[in-house]
Design a protein around this motif. Structure first.
Motif, PDB file in Angstrom:
ATOM      1  N   MET A 104       0.841  -1.203   0.000  1.00 32.40           N
ATOM      2  CA  MET A 104       0.000   0.000   0.000  1.00 32.40           C
ATOM      3  C   MET A 104       0.875   1.251   0.000  1.00 32.40           C
ATOM      4  O   MET A 104       0.549   2.233  -0.654  1.00 32.40           O
ATOM      5  N   ALA A 105       1.986   1.204   0.709  1.00 35.53           N
ATOM      6  CA  ALA A 105       2.885   2.359   0.789  1.00 35.53           C
ATOM      7  C   ALA A 105       3.482   2.690  -0.571  1.00 35.53           C
ATOM      8  O   ALA A 105       3.566   3.857  -0.945  1.00 35.53           O
ATOM      9  N   ILE A 106       3.876   1.673  -1.322  1.00 36.01           N
ATOM     10  CA  ILE A 106       4.521   1.948  -2.611  1.00 36.01           C
ATOM     11  C   ILE A 106       3.505   2.112  -3.741  1.00 36.01           C
ATOM     12  O   ILE A 106       3.884   2.430  -4.866  1.00 36.01           O
ATOM     13  N   ALA A 107       2.223   1.949  -3.447  1.00 38.38           N
ATOM     14  CA  ALA A 107       1.195   2.127  -4.475  1.00 38.38           C
ATOM     15  C   ALA A 107       1.042   3.591  -4.892  1.00 38.38           C
ATOM     16  O   ALA A 107       0.638   3.878  -6.012  1.00 38.38           O
ATOM     17  N   ASP A 108       1.381   4.508  -4.007  1.00 38.16           N
ATOM     18  CA  ASP A 108       1.209   5.931  -4.288  1.00 38.16           C
ATOM     19  C   ASP A 108       2.407   6.467  -5.080  1.00 38.16           C
ATOM     20  O   ASP A 108       3.559   6.256  -4.685  1.00 38.16           O
ATOM     21  N   PRO A 109       2.170   7.162  -6.206  1.00 30.34           N
ATOM     22  CA  PRO A 109       3.284   7.659  -7.018  1.00 30.34           C
ATOM     23  C   PRO A 109       4.176   8.663  -6.289  1.00 30.34           C
ATOM     24  O   PRO A 109       5.390   8.703  -6.549  1.00 30.34           O
ATOM     25  N   ASN A 110       3.624   9.464  -5.392  1.00 33.06           N
ATOM     26  CA  ASN A 110       4.458  10.403  -4.637  1.00 33.06           C
ATOM     27  C   ASN A 110       5.423   9.658  -3.720  1.00 33.06           C
ATOM     28  O   ASN A 110       6.587  10.038  -3.587  1.00 33.06           O
TER      29      ASN A 110
END
Length: 86
Positions: free
Chosen positions: A8-14
């Motif tokens: 879930m943490a690495i799912a966000d592009p930022n």
């Protein structure tokens, strides 16, 4: 570390951008915020997610916090991913 949290943490592009920047070396929130179209507090929130997932570490240097990639956190994630290659 719960692996779903890491995913879930690495799912966000930022957050992926922050990890790429931290791969190049340790950085402060201000240094990281300069490359993103989000506020400094938003960068801090993204870093907290990465910290909670065990993917980054922070150390105090005076009044600043310096962030680095957590090799141990990524090692656990890589071992888990390699399990699925077998």
């Amino acid at each position: 570390m719960i692996f779903s949290d890491a995913f879930m943490a690495i799912a966000d592009p930022n957050r992926r951008y922050l990890l790429e920047e931290l791969r190049r070396g340790p950085k402060t929130v201000n240094e990281l915020a300069s490359g993103l179209p989000v506020s400094r507090p938003a960068v801090s929130q993204h870093l907290k997610v990465l910290l909670d997932a065990g993917l980054v570490q922070a150390r105090a240097e005076g009044t600043r916090r310096v962030y680095t990639v957590s090799s141990a956190g990524f090692l656990k994630l890589n071992i888990w991913l390699q399990f699925w290659e077998a």
